[in-house]
Write a protein that holds these residues in place. Structure first.
Motif, short mmCIF file in Angstrom:
data_model
loop_
_atom_site.label_atom_id
_atom_site.label_comp_id
_atom_site.label_asym_id
_atom_site.label_seq_id
_atom_site.Cartn_x
_atom_site.Cartn_y
_atom_site.Cartn_z
N SER A 388 -7.36 -32.40 -19.81
CA SER A 388 -6.66 -32.10 -18.57
C SER A 388 -7.10 -33.06 -17.47
CB SER A 388 -6.94 -30.65 -18.15
OG SER A 388 -6.20 -30.34 -17.00
N VAL A 389 -6.12 -33.48 -16.68
CA VAL A 389 -6.40 -34.33 -15.52
C VAL A 389 -5.81 -33.63 -14.30
CG1 VAL A 389 -6.16 -36.64 -14.53
CG2 VAL A 389 -6.14 -36.35 -17.00
N THR A 390 -6.63 -33.43 -13.29
CA THR A 390 -6.13 -32.75 -12.09
C THR A 390 -6.51 -33.55 -10.85
OG1 THR A 390 -8.12 -31.46 -11.57
CG2 THR A 390 -6.64 -30.55 -13.24
N SER A 391 -5.73 -33.37 -9.79
CA SER A 391 -6.05 -34.07 -8.55
C SER A 391 -6.16 -33.08 -7.39
CB SER A 391 -4.98 -35.11 -8.23
OG SER A 391 -3.87 -34.47 -7.64
N THR A 398 -1.94 -31.51 -18.55
CA THR A 398 -2.81 -31.00 -19.61
C THR A 398 -2.12 -31.24 -20.94
OG1 THR A 398 -3.65 -29.31 -18.11
CG2 THR A 398 -4.07 -28.99 -20.47
N ARG A 399 -2.86 -31.73 -21.91
CA ARG A 399 -2.27 -32.00 -23.22
C ARG A 399 -3.16 -31.47 -24.34
NH1 ARG A 399 1.40 -32.95 -20.83
NH2 ARG A 399 2.80 -34.75 -20.73
N MET A 400 -2.48 -30.98 -25.38
CA MET A 400 -3.17 -30.64 -26.61
C MET A 400 -2.84 -31.74 -27.61
SD MET A 400 -2.56 -27.37 -29.10
CE MET A 400 -1.06 -27.99 -29.84
N VAL A 401 -3.83 -32.34 -28.25
CA VAL A 401 -3.55 -33.35 -29.27
C VAL A 401 -4.33 -33.02 -30.54
CG1 VAL A 401 -2.96 -35.30 -27.76
CG2 VAL A 401 -5.36 -34.83 -28.27
N ARG A 436 0.90 -27.83 -18.09
CA ARG A 436 1.87 -28.19 -19.12
C ARG A 436 1.10 -28.55 -20.37
NH1 ARG A 436 6.38 -31.97 -19.40
NH2 ARG A 436 5.54 -33.40 -17.86
N THR A 437 1.40 -27.90 -21.44
CA THR A 437 0.71 -28.22 -22.68
C THR A 437 1.74 -28.59 -23.73
OG1 THR A 437 -1.01 -26.66 -22.13
CG2 THR A 437 -0.90 -27.36 -24.40
N GLY A 438 1.65 -29.77 -24.26
CA GLY A 438 2.61 -30.18 -25.28
C GLY A 438 1.89 -30.77 -26.47
N ALA A 439 2.50 -30.66 -27.63
CA ALA A 439 1.89 -31.23 -28.83
C ALA A 439 2.11 -32.74 -28.81
CB ALA A 439 2.52 -30.62 -30.07
N GLY A 440 1.19 -33.47 -29.34
CA GLY A 440 1.35 -34.92 -29.41
C GLY A 440 0.43 -35.48 -30.47
N VAL A 441 0.57 -36.69 -30.73
CA VAL A 441 -0.30 -37.35 -31.70
C VAL A 441 -0.86 -38.60 -31.03
CG1 VAL A 441 -0.41 -38.52 -33.90
CG2 VAL A 441 0.99 -36.49 -33.67
N GLY A 442 -2.16 -38.80 -31.16
CA GLY A 442 -2.77 -39.92 -30.42
C GLY A 442 -2.96 -41.11 -31.31
#
Lengths: 442, 442
Positions: A388-391, A398-401, A436-442
């Motif tokens: 997660s990155v917040t300002s 926010t991402r789930m990988v 926001r949480t989304g699936a992804g592949v790094g």
């Protein structure tokens, strides 16, 4: 997509410690990049042990393949297995002679070291010193950076390769490379160098096969790829499309770059050679960032502080491995950890907020995940990482990988994903408020 | 000190991205180590680009040098520049044929990926899939770990080398290596392997020339070094003396190890292959450690958490770049920083104490220094680093070191010095109460 190369060079890395994998070679890739930068095609890098026959065999192989320049690294040290100068002398048919001025120069360099290490064996030093001052007759001696001199050895007969002999330690080799380039023998050897250009496109978030498809589509669409030497590769979870071409092919390269940009607008993030680290450093100018990391254990902080001047924007980091540390240092609510688990988007966000608050930074990054090999479950397998990155403006990504590879790959890839999320937040490409949480592949 | 090698292997790394330095090769060293472990001497590692002529030239060179085994990595991917299988087919005189079972196997592997990446170009995938299933006739196919199959290609005529073709990504290559070893063709190729043993001595805190002197002294003292293949190298600020020998030379190796142990009792810290990281991990069993680091920016925490199971003893870390962070997080007295400067033994000790207190650990480590390239002065030059290790028992070791190299070297070396100080404190070798600051070189 062949490009005719007029000056070809071979790079010969010597040293049993490199051949056997005790230490990793950094000189081959470095020399290859430097050669390309001056228009010389590095056609091969060969690594051999400290055996005279193998070193000589490699030199002869490179000569037979038409190399006009050979650059060697290593084998110039004080020990008996350091024999490169002697073998290069034999290869080029030049007698080995003692250079008294060089012997004195090396003695001068060793003097302060001998006073710093009391109790050194003075005889051992003297023998080493003399050995390093014996060089092939007619060679240009390059002043030592450490204690070992370098050499530029021109061919006795025309047509043979010029051999540049450099020491193994990168911090000696790199400055000496510049000295070697300035010699006449070197300039003569690369007189046929071509003026190449290189274009690099970087993409994040797509598989390599997609780029293969795009290149085929570019060919079908009638783009002229003949004059372009295109290589694609996976690098720390990113795709790099590197293209080398002669100046006449500039238009063809521009058309290709535009074609890729059109098809991969969402994932192409750099077309000027800049890495995500470069972009993040620029975007952070005038802002401040702090991190709280669990599974990456300090790697993200280390990556952000890797470059000089990072103290301008890097406030600090918390490495919070245990749940106690997450609560005590990053002020993550213990009840939250109990409820959703330490590896969760909620805890990643709490870590980002905690880092920001504790270190009084504008931007906070939180990472929590399972680097393995143990600790995984069916619901939360090894490789699952939340970032997660917040300002302070209330922006939050926010991402789930689910990252592939072993513990070291997973830890490294997680920092790459974090750098890209940070880049997106800083460049305002994404500014969803709330989670926001989304699936992804790094 | 030659050792006759009966089975010699060549390692061929293909890929323009490796040749040009875009990515670092990890496979060459890894394969070399694995080959040595089974008694096969890796005589050369050659890196060439994705050009068929260069790949073929390298294979022919290795064959001409008498290699009985060639292991290749890379060039098995889906893109047009992936051509290793085809070139190896040509080299070994074998026709390329489509393996329908393999084609189906690859399709199976790609199916879940295609569902995970919606919007992929299905045609592109199919073409890639088929390309990867075309293999030299008579080759043993190794089941893919990623999507690319490996190959073991025996020679058509006796006497030629067997070629093992493996994919480039290390996480595919490494498991596939084990499969390759199990094949009959592989076993036949290495039937002449020698049973080698390897001994490794690690020393910290002396220059390489001292070891050269010791080896000469060993020879003068009448030790038999003929049957020992000794290599010494500098590795992250340490010296490694690696010796390979046949079983008959066991006594000669033991005598050498004892000779070195006698002369370098203070600096020899490992004679069983264990690294300082291994030793520290063992010594930390049942104890807890925390760090507060400035110039290393998270690298020490990352190094301590590099291995699985480190959460047992690693409590957490503070990356305190700014003076504010040093005060707020590690509770370093602001007045102290004002008085002695952030780069000082006092602040290193305060950081170690602060880490221990804040993270409730038994042992604390503090690092502060000047990694450069800027920020140095005559009194405090770039490379000056203070490191302190303290324990809840009141033990404390503090050292000032002047480290060589660039920013990245200095940061890395500082973690090595810290690991050694931690090792000394944990093993009770040094237990000075109160502060001790001594000059040293890392």
């Amino acid at each position: 997509m062949p490009v005719s190369a007029k000056a070809r060079a071979g790079i010969l890395i010597t040293g049993t410690e490199v051949l056997t994998g005790i230490i990793a070679d950094r000189n081959g890739p470095w020399l290859s990049e430097r050669l390309r930068a001056i228009g010389v095609d590095a056609a091969m890098i060969e690594i051999v042990g400290d055996r005279p026959d193998d070193v000589l065999g490699a030199l002869e192989h490179m000569a037979s393949q038409g190399m006009s320049l050979i650059v060697t690294s290593g084998g110039l040290g004080p020990t008996a297995d350091d024999l490169t100068a002697e073998v290069v002398g034999r290869f080029s048919g030049r007698e080995m002679v003692l250079d008294p001025a060089l012997e004195e120069r090396i003695a001068e360099i060793l003097r302060p070291m001998m006073s710093r290490w009391p109790g050194l064996d003075a005889d051992a030093i003297r023998v080493s010193n003399r050995k390093q001052a014996v060089v092939p007759q007619g060679a240009t001696v390059l002043d030592p950076v450490g204690t070992a001199p370098g050499l530029v050895v021109p061919p006795l007969q025309t047509g043979g390769p010029t051999v540049v002999v450099l020491p193994g330690p990168p911090r000696e080799l790199q400055p000496m490379w510049e000295k070697a380039r300035a010699t006449d023998a070197f300039k003569a050897a690369i007189s046929a160098a071509t003026d190449y250009r290189t274009g690099v496109l970087r993409l994040f978030g797509i598989p390599e096969s997609e780029i293969a498809g795009t290149l085929r589509a570019a060919e079908s669409a009638g783009l002229d790829l003949e004059a372009l030497e295109i290589t694609t590769c996976l690098r720390r979870g990113e795709i790099e499309v590197s293209t080398r071409y002669e100046p006449a092919a500039e238009a063809a390269y521009r058309a290709l770059a535009e074609f890729i940009r059109e098809r991969h607008r969402d994932t192409l993030y750099s077309d000027d050679g800049a890495t995500v680290d470069d972009q993040v450093a620029n975007l952070l100018a005038g802002r401040t960032v702090a991190v709280a990391e669990s599974c990456t254990g300090g790697l993200l902080a280390a990556r952000l502080t890797d470059r000089p001047g990072s103290s301008e924007y890097f406030q600090g980091g918390l490495v919070v491995y245990s749940n106690e540390a997450k609560a005590a240092l990053a002020r993550v609510d213990r009840a939250l950890i109990e409820r959703v688990g330490a590896v969760s988007s909620e805890v990643a966000e709490a870590l980002a907020d905690g880092a920001r608050a504790r270190l009084e930074a504008e931007i906070g990054i939180g990472i929590t995940g399972i680097a393995g090999p143990g600790g995984g479950s069916k619901e939360k397998p090894v490789g699952l990482v939340f970032i997660s990155v917040t300002s302070s403006d209330g922006e939050r990504i926010t991402r789930m990988v689910q990252l592939p590879g072993d513990r070291s790959d997973i830890r490294d890839r997680a920092t790459t994903v974090a750098m890209h999320l940070l880049r997106r937040l800083l460049s305002g490409q994404e500014s969803a408020r709330g989670s926001r949480t989304g699936a992804g592949v790094g």
